[in-house]
Structures are given as C-alpha cells and as structure tokens.
Design an enzyme around this catalytic site. Structure first.
Site, PDB file in Angstrom:
ATOM      1  CG  HIS A  48      -2.191  -0.902   1.164  1.00 61.65           C
ATOM      2  ND1 HIS A  48      -2.860  -1.167   0.408  1.00 61.65           N
ATOM      3  CD2 HIS A  48      -2.281  -2.231   1.870  1.00 61.65           C
ATOM      4  CE1 HIS A  48      -3.934  -2.248   0.330  1.00 61.65           C
ATOM      5  NE2 HIS A  48      -3.221  -2.736   1.600  1.00 61.65           N
ATOM      6  CG  HIS A 151      -6.373  -4.107   7.264  1.00 65.35           C
ATOM      7  ND1 HIS A 151      -6.373  -5.085   6.252  1.00 65.35           N
ATOM      8  CD2 HIS A 151      -7.681  -3.670   6.904  1.00 65.35           C
ATOM      9  CE1 HIS A 151      -7.504  -5.320   5.619  1.00 65.35           C
ATOM     10  NE2 HIS A 151      -8.164  -4.257   6.017  1.00 65.35           N
TER      11      HIS A 151
END
Length: 182
Positions: A48, A151
């Site tokens: 990410h 996350h």
C-alpha cells in the site's frame, strides 16, 4: 576399472541430493515463501505505500509486488498511498484520530492515492489487468498495531471551501469517484 565405474555412478546418483537439485520445482524456496516471514507492517508497506506509483503502473506493480487474492486469484482492488512510508507510519503516531467504534485510525493529513481496480473480473494470475485511478485529498483509514499501520481500511474524500473542511464522504475501495458540484 569396474570399481571406478560403480563409484562414479554412485557419485552421479548422490550429487543431485547433495546440491538440492533433486527437489521438485514446487518445493524450491521462492520469493512468496520468504514473504510469509514478513511482518504485518512490512506487508502493509509492500502492498500500500509507494511514493512513485502512477495510474499507468497498476499492472506492473501488482505483479512485481505479488499482490493477489487467495488461490492466485487477482485481487479486485488495491490502493497505493503516494507518500513516504514515514508519513504513513505517522498516522499511528499522533497524526491520526482513533475511532473507538470500529478500531480504525484516520489520518489527519490528506494523501494522494492510486486505486487499482481489476478490469477482468474473476481473472487468475498472470492475467490480471487493472485500471488505475488517481484520487486526491484523501483521509486514509488504517488499523494500527504497536504504533504501525498494518491494514488499509479505506479512505475518505474531503471537500474544502476557503481552507475549511465542509464535509467528508467515506469512499471505500469499491466506491466509484464522482464529481460533485455545489
């Protein structure tokens, strides 16, 4: 002479086992196996955080970083935060607002992100093809563990007028960006 031939034959039989060449290809260590040892934070960074990501690099980066769903299925959506990992890490270190209701932390700072959406639904690797979309002014929402983001939960688009925030709309990874005019 016969003894030499027998010893040579034995050497040829033993050599592959000693060098590891006898293992089937699927038992050879590979990059995926090594990734099993990465921490949740390292996985988060790999999947990410990429300051150099662009909308045109979705296919390449998803493949290079080995970002797939279970059973080699192509991942439907993946979001890259266009920032230095230190700025993203700061979300869990005073630069984010913790939400007790869902256990997530929202960034105070806004980020640019690239969202890669799968074009060929239900595809399996290596046939994954993505369409990249650049989104700006996003509040990034993450789960934190031990002051580290682990996350990516989503993002929120903010609207501004005269440097004052007048509204926020949550945009989940599956949301479609829209142009809203007042």
């Amino acid at each position: 002479m016969e003894t030499m031939r027998i010893m040579f034959t034995c050497l040829l039989l033993v050599l592959p086992f000693v060098t590891g060449l006898s293992k089937p290809a699927n038992l050879q260590p590979n990059r995926i196996e090594k990734r099993l040892n990465e921490t949740n934070y390292e996985k988060f960074r790999r999947q990410h955080v990429d300051a150099k990501m662009s909308v045109k690099k979705c296919d390449t980066e998803m493949k290079k970083k080995k970002i797939y769903a279970d059973r080699n299925k192509c991942k439907d959506v993946n979001t890259f935060i266009l920032s230095d990992y230190k700025q993203v890490k700061a979300i869990c270190n005073g630069q984010g607002r913790y939400d007790q209701t869902n256990g997530t932390t929202k960034s105070v700072a806004k980020f640019r992100i690239v969202r890669c959406d799968l074009k060929n639904n239900a595809a399996r690797k290596p046939k994954c093809q993505y369409k990249g979309t650049l989104l700006t002014n996003r509040i990034v929402v993450v789960k934190c563990e031990g002051k580290l983001p682990v996350h990516y939960c989503g993002d929120e688009m903010t609207f501004e007028s005269n440097n004052a925030t007048i509204g926020k709309i949550p945009m989940r990874s599956t949301s479609v960006p829209t142009n809203i005019h007042f």
